[in-house]
Design a protein around this motif. Structure first.
Motif, PDB file in Angstrom:
ATOM      1  N   TYR A 155       0.832  -1.210   0.000  1.00  0.00           N
ATOM      2  CA  TYR A 155       0.000   0.000   0.000  1.00  0.00           C
ATOM      3  C   TYR A 155       0.862   1.254   0.000  1.00  0.00           C
ATOM      4  CZ  TYR A 155       0.048   1.667   4.964  1.00  0.00           C
ATOM      5  OH  TYR A 155       0.378   2.204   6.188  1.00  0.00           O
ATOM      6  N   VAL A 156       2.035   1.181   0.618  1.00  0.00           N
ATOM      7  CA  VAL A 156       2.922   2.352   0.616  1.00  0.00           C
ATOM      8  C   VAL A 156       3.399   2.638  -0.802  1.00  0.00           C
ATOM      9  CG1 VAL A 156       5.178   3.201   1.357  1.00  0.00           C
ATOM     10  CG2 VAL A 156       3.636   2.167   3.028  1.00  0.00           C
ATOM     11  N   MET A 157       3.793   1.597  -1.547  1.00  0.00           N
ATOM     12  CA  MET A 157       4.244   1.810  -2.910  1.00  0.00           C
ATOM     13  C   MET A 157       3.106   2.280  -3.806  1.00  0.00           C
ATOM     14  SD  MET A 157       7.416   1.566  -2.941  1.00  0.00           S
ATOM     15  CE  MET A 157       7.541   1.848  -4.703  1.00  0.00           C
ATOM     16  N   ALA A 158       1.882   1.881  -3.492  1.00  0.00           N
ATOM     17  CA  ALA A 158       0.735   2.371  -4.257  1.00  0.00           C
ATOM     18  C   ALA A 158       0.562   3.873  -4.081  1.00  0.00           C
ATOM     19  CB  ALA A 158      -0.526   1.637  -3.815  1.00  0.00           C
ATOM     20  N   ALA A 159       1.069   4.379  -2.953  1.00  0.00           N
ATOM     21  CA  ALA A 159       0.925   5.808  -2.669  1.00  0.00           C
ATOM     22  C   ALA A 159       1.992   6.648  -3.363  1.00  0.00           C
ATOM     23  CB  ALA A 159       1.004   6.044  -1.156  1.00  0.00           C
ATOM     24  N   VAL A 160       3.105   6.025  -3.760  1.00  0.00           N
ATOM     25  CA  VAL A 160       4.229   6.789  -4.303  1.00  0.00           C
ATOM     26  C   VAL A 160       3.841   7.658  -5.500  1.00  0.00           C
ATOM     27  CG1 VAL A 160       6.470   6.571  -5.473  1.00  0.00           C
ATOM     28  CG2 VAL A 160       6.017   5.287  -3.369  1.00  0.00           C
ATOM     29  N   PRO A 161       3.064   7.152  -6.464  1.00  0.00           N
ATOM     30  CA  PRO A 161       2.693   8.020  -7.592  1.00  0.00           C
ATOM     31  C   PRO A 161       1.887   9.249  -7.180  1.00  0.00           C
ATOM     32  CG  PRO A 161       2.274   5.714  -8.122  1.00  0.00           C
ATOM     33  CD  PRO A 161       2.564   5.777  -6.661  1.00  0.00           C
ATOM     34  N   MET A 162       1.310   9.222  -5.982  1.00  0.00           N
ATOM     35  CA  MET A 162       0.513  10.357  -5.522  1.00  0.00           C
ATOM     36  C   MET A 162       1.369  11.410  -4.810  1.00  0.00           C
ATOM     37  SD  MET A 162      -2.703   8.210  -4.000  1.00  0.00           S
ATOM     38  CE  MET A 162      -3.358   6.792  -4.882  1.00  0.00           C
ATOM     39  N   VAL A 163       2.649  11.103  -4.634  1.00  0.00           N
ATOM     40  CA  VAL A 163       3.546  12.013  -3.927  1.00  0.00           C
ATOM     41  C   VAL A 163       4.141  12.999  -4.924  1.00  0.00           C
ATOM     42  CG1 VAL A 163       5.703  12.181  -2.637  1.00  0.00           C
ATOM     43  CG2 VAL A 163       4.072  10.351  -2.122  1.00  0.00           C
ATOM     44  N   ASP A 164       3.985  14.274  -4.648  1.00  0.00           N
ATOM     45  CA  ASP A 164       4.464  15.306  -5.560  1.00  0.00           C
ATOM     46  C   ASP A 164       5.976  15.504  -5.485  1.00  0.00           C
ATOM     47  OD1 ASP A 164       1.873  15.815  -6.438  1.00  0.00           O
ATOM     48  OD2 ASP A 164       1.502  17.218  -4.794  1.00  0.00           O
ATOM     49  N   ASN A 165       6.532  15.448  -4.277  1.00  0.00           N
ATOM     50  CA  ASN A 165       7.958  15.720  -4.112  1.00  0.00           C
ATOM     51  C   ASN A 165       8.572  14.653  -3.227  1.00  0.00           C
ATOM     52  OD1 ASN A 165      10.531  16.736  -3.556  1.00  0.00           O
ATOM     53  ND2 ASN A 165       9.836  18.856  -3.643  1.00  0.00           N
ATOM     54  N   TRP A 166       9.072  13.597  -3.842  1.00  0.00           N
ATOM     55  CA  TRP A 166       9.594  12.462  -3.089  1.00  0.00           C
ATOM     56  C   TRP A 166      10.733  12.844  -2.141  1.00  0.00           C
ATOM     57  CZ3 TRP A 166       9.257   8.399  -0.496  1.00  0.00           C
ATOM     58  CH2 TRP A 166      10.379   7.638  -0.172  1.00  0.00           C
ATOM     59  N   PRO A 167      11.748  13.634  -2.553  1.00  0.00           N
ATOM     60  CA  PRO A 167      12.834  13.968  -1.620  1.00  0.00           C
ATOM     61  C   PRO A 167      12.327  14.633  -0.338  1.00  0.00           C
ATOM     62  CG  PRO A 167      13.487  14.516  -3.847  1.00  0.00           C
ATOM     63  CD  PRO A 167      12.025  14.162  -3.910  1.00  0.00           C
ATOM     64  N   ILE A 201       2.123   7.041  11.007  1.00  0.00           N
ATOM     65  CA  ILE A 201       1.414   6.092  10.146  1.00  0.00           C
ATOM     66  C   ILE A 201       0.179   6.739   9.533  1.00  0.00           C
ATOM     67  CG2 ILE A 201       0.149   3.907  10.096  1.00  0.00           C
ATOM     68  CD1 ILE A 201       1.996   2.998  12.422  1.00  0.00           C
ATOM     69  N   ASP A 202      -0.626   7.379  10.377  1.00  0.00           N
ATOM     70  CA  ASP A 202      -1.869   7.983   9.903  1.00  0.00           C
ATOM     71  C   ASP A 202      -1.592   9.180   8.997  1.00  0.00           C
ATOM     72  OD1 ASP A 202      -4.840   8.039  10.085  1.00  0.00           O
ATOM     73  OD2 ASP A 202      -4.468  10.018  10.958  1.00  0.00           O
ATOM     74  N   GLY A 203      -0.544   9.930   9.324  1.00  0.00           N
ATOM     75  CA  GLY A 203      -0.213  11.115   8.539  1.00  0.00           C
ATOM     76  C   GLY A 203       0.160  10.772   7.108  1.00  0.00           C
ATOM     77  N   PHE A 204       0.978   9.720   6.930  1.00  0.00           N
ATOM     78  CA  PHE A 204       1.365   9.310   5.577  1.00  0.00           C
ATOM     79  C   PHE A 204       0.134   8.819   4.804  1.00  0.00           C
ATOM     80  CE2 PHE A 204       2.752   6.195   2.451  1.00  0.00           C
ATOM     81  CZ  PHE A 204       3.740   6.900   1.772  1.00  0.00           C
ATOM     82  N   TYR A 205      -0.697   8.060   5.477  1.00  0.00           N
ATOM     83  CA  TYR A 205      -1.912   7.519   4.860  1.00  0.00           C
ATOM     84  C   TYR A 205      -2.802   8.638   4.340  1.00  0.00           C
ATOM     85  CZ  TYR A 205      -6.526   5.135   4.929  1.00  0.00           C
ATOM     86  OH  TYR A 205      -7.756   4.636   4.627  1.00  0.00           O
ATOM     87  N   ARG A 206      -2.949   9.681   5.127  1.00  0.00           N
ATOM     88  CA  ARG A 206      -3.828  10.796   4.724  1.00  0.00           C
ATOM     89  C   ARG A 206      -3.147  11.734   3.737  1.00  0.00           C
ATOM     90  NH1 ARG A 206      -8.345  10.544   7.464  1.00  0.00           N
ATOM     91  NH2 ARG A 206      -8.417   9.285   9.356  1.00  0.00           N
ATOM     92  N   ALA A 207      -1.858  11.973   3.939  1.00  0.00           N
ATOM     93  CA  ALA A 207      -1.141  12.897   3.060  1.00  0.00           C
ATOM     94  C   ALA A 207      -1.034  12.371   1.630  1.00  0.00           C
ATOM     95  CB  ALA A 207       0.260  13.169   3.611  1.00  0.00           C
ATOM     96  N   THR A 208      -1.004  11.059   1.485  1.00  0.00           N
ATOM     97  CA  THR A 208      -0.893  10.475   0.150  1.00  0.00           C
ATOM     98  C   THR A 208      -2.253  10.190  -0.468  1.00  0.00           C
ATOM     99  OG1 THR A 208      -0.599   8.312   1.198  1.00  0.00           O
ATOM    100  CG2 THR A 208       1.398   9.475   0.514  1.00  0.00           C
ATOM    101  N   ARG A 209      -3.294  10.658   0.178  1.00  0.00           N
ATOM    102  CA  ARG A 209      -4.656  10.584  -0.352  1.00  0.00           C
ATOM    103  C   ARG A 209      -5.160   9.143  -0.523  1.00  0.00           C
ATOM    104  NH1 ARG A 209      -2.106  14.637  -3.028  1.00  0.00           N
ATOM    105  NH2 ARG A 209      -1.773  13.474  -4.955  1.00  0.00           N
ATOM    106  N   LEU A 210      -4.597   8.231   0.294  1.00  0.00           N
ATOM    107  CA  LEU A 210      -5.112   6.868   0.295  1.00  0.00           C
ATOM    108  C   LEU A 210      -6.360   6.761   1.161  1.00  0.00           C
ATOM    109  CD1 LEU A 210      -1.796   4.839   0.582  1.00  0.00           C
ATOM    110  CD2 LEU A 210      -3.318   4.944  -1.385  1.00  0.00           C
ATOM    111  N   ALA A 211      -6.531   7.709   2.086  1.00  0.00           N
ATOM    112  CA  ALA A 211      -7.673   7.657   2.997  1.00  0.00           C
ATOM    113  C   ALA A 211      -8.967   7.838   2.217  1.00  0.00           C
ATOM    114  CB  ALA A 211      -7.533   8.726   4.066  1.00  0.00           C
TER     115      ALA A 211
END
Length: 229
Positions: free
Chosen positions: A174-186, A219-229
């Motif tokens: 699920y984390v890797m599924a979120a990667v394309p939704m991340v605007d600035n990976w660094p 944990i919750d912050g990454f889940y919400r920030a990557t719009r998986l919620a």
């Protein structure tokens, strides 16, 4: 199943069946790659994961001490059974996240009391490996998942750490599924590094409640920030 996971399972199986024991040297990369019909890159990836988990130790060169040597046993057979079940189940991401929060918030609070130096040192080594700025998201999140497993191991509860280890692939998925939704990976990677360090520092400082709050927010912050919620 990814190629490096096939290599992981094979090495774990060899150790579990007694064909590899502590002190034994792993076959060479080419031998393993040919046997499993995977790339040597996949073999190296699996070996690196096992090294940061503390299962093997590697030495460069061509002398008698070179190569990868088994220095500890991997997780119990229950881990493989649970991992297989979880890998073949279609678990809602929200369920995985809630389970992580439940397990990890308890585990870090307990780890702050138990103070298992070996587990916490293993977690610290994983964070050091994650500091490499050249790491891509795939490699980073493999180490990320191992870090969380190592933290849970620090609580000293075999069942909790086994469940977390079994959840590893589901978490990575699920984390890797979120990667394309991340605007600035660094920037995201830098933030995750800071949050990881803060959790580990709180555990080492004996601040269980603080560690539990930090890991929950992480944990919750990454889940919400990557719009998986």
């Amino acid at each position: 199943m990814k190629a490096y996971e096939l290599v992981l399972e094979w090495i774990e199986g060899e150790i579990a069946e007694g064909r590899l024991a502590i002190g034994d040297r792993l076959p060479g990369e080419r031998v393993v790659a040919d046997r499993l019909r995977v790339s040597r890159t996949s073999v190296r990836e699996a070996i690196r994961v096992l090294e940061v988990m503390g299962v093997i130790r590697t030495s460069a060169g061509s002398g008698p001490d070179a190569g990868a040597v088994v220095v500890a046993e991997p997780h119990s057979p229950l881990t493989s059974t649970l991992r297989l079940h979880l890998a073949t189940s279609h678990l809602p991401i929200s369920d995985i996240v809630q389970t992580r929060i439940l397990l990890e918030s308890w585990a870090v609070a307990e780890a702050a009391t138990v103070m298992d130096d070996a587990a916490l040192d293993a977690a610290a080594r994983l964070l050091d490996a994650m500091d490499d700025p050249a790491l891509g998201p795939e490699r980073f999140h493999i180490l990320d998942a191992e870090f969380h497993v190592a933290l849970c191991r620090g609580a000293g509860n075999l069942l909790v750490s086994t469940i977390m280890a079994a959840l590893r692939e589901a978490i990575h998925g699920y984390v890797m599924a979120a990667v394309p939704m991340v605007d600035n990976w660094p920037d995201i990677a830098a933030q995750l590094r800071r949050e990881h360090r803060a959790v580990l520092d709180a555990v080492r400082g004996g601040q269980g409640e603080v560690a539990a709050k930090l890991v929950t927010d992480h944990i919750d912050g990454f889940y919400r920030a990557t719009r998986l919620a």
